[in-house]
Design a protein around this motif. Structure first.
Motif, PDB file in Angstrom:
ATOM      1  N   UNK A 161      50.962   0.779  16.507  1.00 36.71           N
ATOM      2  CA  UNK A 161      50.682   0.869  15.072  1.00 36.71           C
ATOM      3  C   UNK A 161      50.320  -0.493  14.476  1.00 36.71           C
ATOM      4  N   UNK A 162      51.070  -1.561  14.853  1.00 41.42           N
ATOM      5  CA  UNK A 162      50.671  -2.856  14.303  1.00 41.42           C
ATOM      6  C   UNK A 162      49.409  -3.365  14.997  1.00 41.42           C
ATOM      7  N   UNK A 163      49.153  -2.906  16.238  1.00 40.17           N
ATOM      8  CA  UNK A 163      47.919  -3.289  16.926  1.00 40.17           C
ATOM      9  C   UNK A 163      46.703  -2.674  16.228  1.00 40.17           C
ATOM     10  N   UNK A 164      46.840  -1.418  15.774  1.00 37.05           N
ATOM     11  CA  UNK A 164      45.753  -0.757  15.050  1.00 37.05           C
ATOM     12  C   UNK A 164      45.415  -1.520  13.771  1.00 37.05           C
ATOM     13  N   UNK A 165      46.459  -1.918  13.037  1.00 37.32           N
ATOM     14  CA  UNK A 165      46.253  -2.657  11.787  1.00 37.32           C
ATOM     15  C   UNK A 165      45.636  -4.026  12.047  1.00 37.32           C
ATOM     16  N   UNK A 166      46.072  -4.701  13.124  1.00 40.22           N
ATOM     17  CA  UNK A 166      45.493  -5.992  13.470  1.00 40.22           C
ATOM     18  C   UNK A 166      44.014  -5.849  13.826  1.00 40.22           C
ATOM     19  N   UNK A 167      43.720  -4.827  14.625  1.00 35.83           N
ATOM     20  CA  UNK A 167      42.343  -4.610  15.047  1.00 35.83           C
ATOM     21  C   UNK A 167      41.418  -4.322  13.884  1.00 35.83           C
ATOM     22  N   UNK A 168      41.926  -3.648  12.855  1.00 35.60           N
ATOM     23  CA  UNK A 168      41.105  -3.297  11.697  1.00 35.60           C
ATOM     24  C   UNK A 168      40.571  -4.550  10.997  1.00 35.60           C
ATOM     25  N   UNK A 169      41.296  -5.642  11.128  1.00 38.04           N
ATOM     26  CA  UNK A 169      40.860  -6.887  10.496  1.00 38.04           C
ATOM     27  C   UNK A 169      39.952  -7.730  11.367  1.00 38.04           C
ATOM     28  N   UNK A 170      39.593  -7.235  12.567  1.00 37.23           N
ATOM     29  CA  UNK A 170      38.749  -7.992  13.496  1.00 37.23           C
ATOM     30  C   UNK A 170      37.343  -7.409  13.531  1.00 37.23           C
ATOM     31  N   UNK A 171      36.388  -8.265  13.789  1.00 35.70           N
ATOM     32  CA  UNK A 171      35.005  -7.831  13.956  1.00 35.70           C
ATOM     33  C   UNK A 171      34.688  -7.837  15.451  1.00 35.70           C
ATOM     34  N   UNK A 172      34.031  -6.791  15.947  1.00 33.07           N
ATOM     35  CA  UNK A 172      33.755  -6.677  17.385  1.00 33.07           C
ATOM     36  C   UNK A 172      32.928  -7.835  17.931  1.00 33.07           C
ATOM     37  N   UNK A 173      32.192  -8.506  17.070  1.00 30.41           N
ATOM     38  CA  UNK A 173      31.426  -9.652  17.528  1.00 30.41           C
ATOM     39  C   UNK A 173      32.354 -10.740  18.053  1.00 30.41           C
ATOM     40  N   UNK A 174      33.518 -10.887  17.397  1.00 30.51           N
ATOM     41  CA  UNK A 174      34.506 -11.862  17.856  1.00 30.51           C
ATOM     42  C   UNK A 174      35.075 -11.445  19.213  1.00 30.51           C
ATOM     43  N   UNK A 175      35.292 -10.133  19.394  1.00 30.30           N
ATOM     44  CA  UNK A 175      35.820  -9.635  20.666  1.00 30.30           C
ATOM     45  C   UNK A 175      34.846  -9.945  21.792  1.00 30.30           C
ATOM     46  N   UNK A 176      33.554  -9.750  21.528  1.00 26.99           N
ATOM     47  CA  UNK A 176      32.538  -9.991  22.537  1.00 26.99           C
ATOM     48  C   UNK A 176      32.476 -11.466  22.923  1.00 26.99           C
ATOM     49  N   UNK A 177      32.474 -12.338  21.930  1.00 31.41           N
ATOM     50  CA  UNK A 177      32.344 -13.770  22.204  1.00 31.41           C
ATOM     51  C   UNK A 177      33.601 -14.355  22.851  1.00 31.41           C
TER      52      UNK A 177
END
Length: 327
Positions: free
Chosen positions: A207-223
């Motif tokens: 549940x806190x992982x879902x909330x954390x992920x919502x604040x991230x942009x996939x471009x950051x995940x890729x880089x």
């Protein structure tokens, strides 16, 4: 027809954290207005990460047993102290060159003092206990009750302050550790409360992982890809070497030290909490979260391999010694 969702997530290293984190980042990237559109409880699921984490740390604190035996205190204290000291040294070095902000360009874009300190500071407790159950002793498993003090942003805030970076008001530092202490008090006053609350902590991770992920942009995940892998390898190899030596110097076989050379899943929550306490770290928080999540995966895969390799070698050496003496 039953669908083995939980079993499937558990087959993926750090899956309970990483899959909801990825799901949240997908929603946050392609439908960023979701929380505002639905509002109410659905909106809270995507924006209430800090509240969920506060409860999570109370439950984590409940697992701490202050009546630990001297061996458990010694083993857990050595591993905890070595890990925190290493993070402080890294924080001092990185802080001098990077300051509070992340690197803005090139291959190392996104790396920051915050990411380094948070990744090195917190041990994957589930991984440590599982490895020590298989390759160590029962009392080595119990040593993690001392190491749970790593959980949360408190030690990372202290380390950043020691490194000479932007400090935190004393109220913020105390507030960061109070939930853990509250849980420890409740758990030690009543063993039934410890059992009840400690068992609830894993439920909150997705549940806190879902909330954390919502604040991230996939471009950051890729880089973060390769850089996150390198961060994980650094935790595994550099942290493993330091913890291995510390364990050996205090009479251990080195297995416990290698088993503690990981990054905890909940370490991915620390950058956001640090940034909430001191906005100067906001530019570093997003990239740091992704890098730490990658480190969680890399260390979860690598640590069992290193521990099994060393444990097998130590066992073969122990079996060979009597034969050599007899000869």
């Amino acid at each position: 027809m039953a669908v083995p969702i939980k079993a499937t997530l558990e087959k993926i290293p750090g899956g309970m954290l990483l899959i909801p984190l990825l799901l949240g980042s997908l929603i946050g990237t392609f439908a960023p207005g979701t929380a505002q559109f639905f509002g109410s409880f659905t909106g809270a699921l995507f924006t209430g990460g800090t509240t969920i984490l506060a409860v999570f740390y109370v439950c984590m604190g409940a697992s701490i047993d202050i009546k630990s035996t001297p061996y458990i205190l010694k083993k857990g204290g050595v591993l905890l102290g070595s890990k925190v000291l290493l993070a402080m040294v890294i924080g001092l070095i990185a802080g001098r060159f990077l300051g509070e902000l992340p690197i803005s360009g090139g291959f190392f874009a996104g790396i920051s003092t915050l990411a380094l300190v948070a990744a090195f500071n917190d041990t994957n407790g589930g991984m440590y206990m599982a490895l020590m159950r298989q390759f160590g002793k029962p009392k080595d498993v119990a040593a993690y009750s001392v190491m749970t003090l790593e959980s949360g942003p408190f030690l990372t805030m202290v380390t950043l302050g020691v490194a000479g970076l932007s400090a935190f008001p004393w109220q913020t530092l105390v507030g960061a550790i109070l939930p853990l202490l509250l849980g420890a008090i409740l758990g030690n006053l009543d063993p039934e409360m410890r059992k009840f609350m400690a068992s609830a902590a894993p439920v909150m991770i997705p549940f806190f992982a879902l909330a954390l992920g919502f604040g991230l942009n996939l471009q950051m995940v890729w880089t973060a890809g390769l850089l996150g892998v390198l961060l994980g390898l650094s935790v595994l190899l550099v942290g493993g070497a330091v913890l291995f030596v510390a364990d050996r110097l205090t009479g251990g076989t080195g297995v416990a030290g290698l088993a503690a050379a990981t990054t905890a899943g909940n370490a991915a929550t620390v950058p956001a909490l640090v940034a909430a306490a001191n906005p100067v770290y906001e530019p570093a928080a997003g990239p740091a979260t992704v890098l730490i999540a990658a480190s969680v995966v890399v260390t979860a895969i690598g640590a069992p391999f290193l521990v099994a390799l060393w444990a097998r070698r130590a066992e073969n050496k122990a079996e060979a010694t009597p034969a050599e003496v007899a000869a």
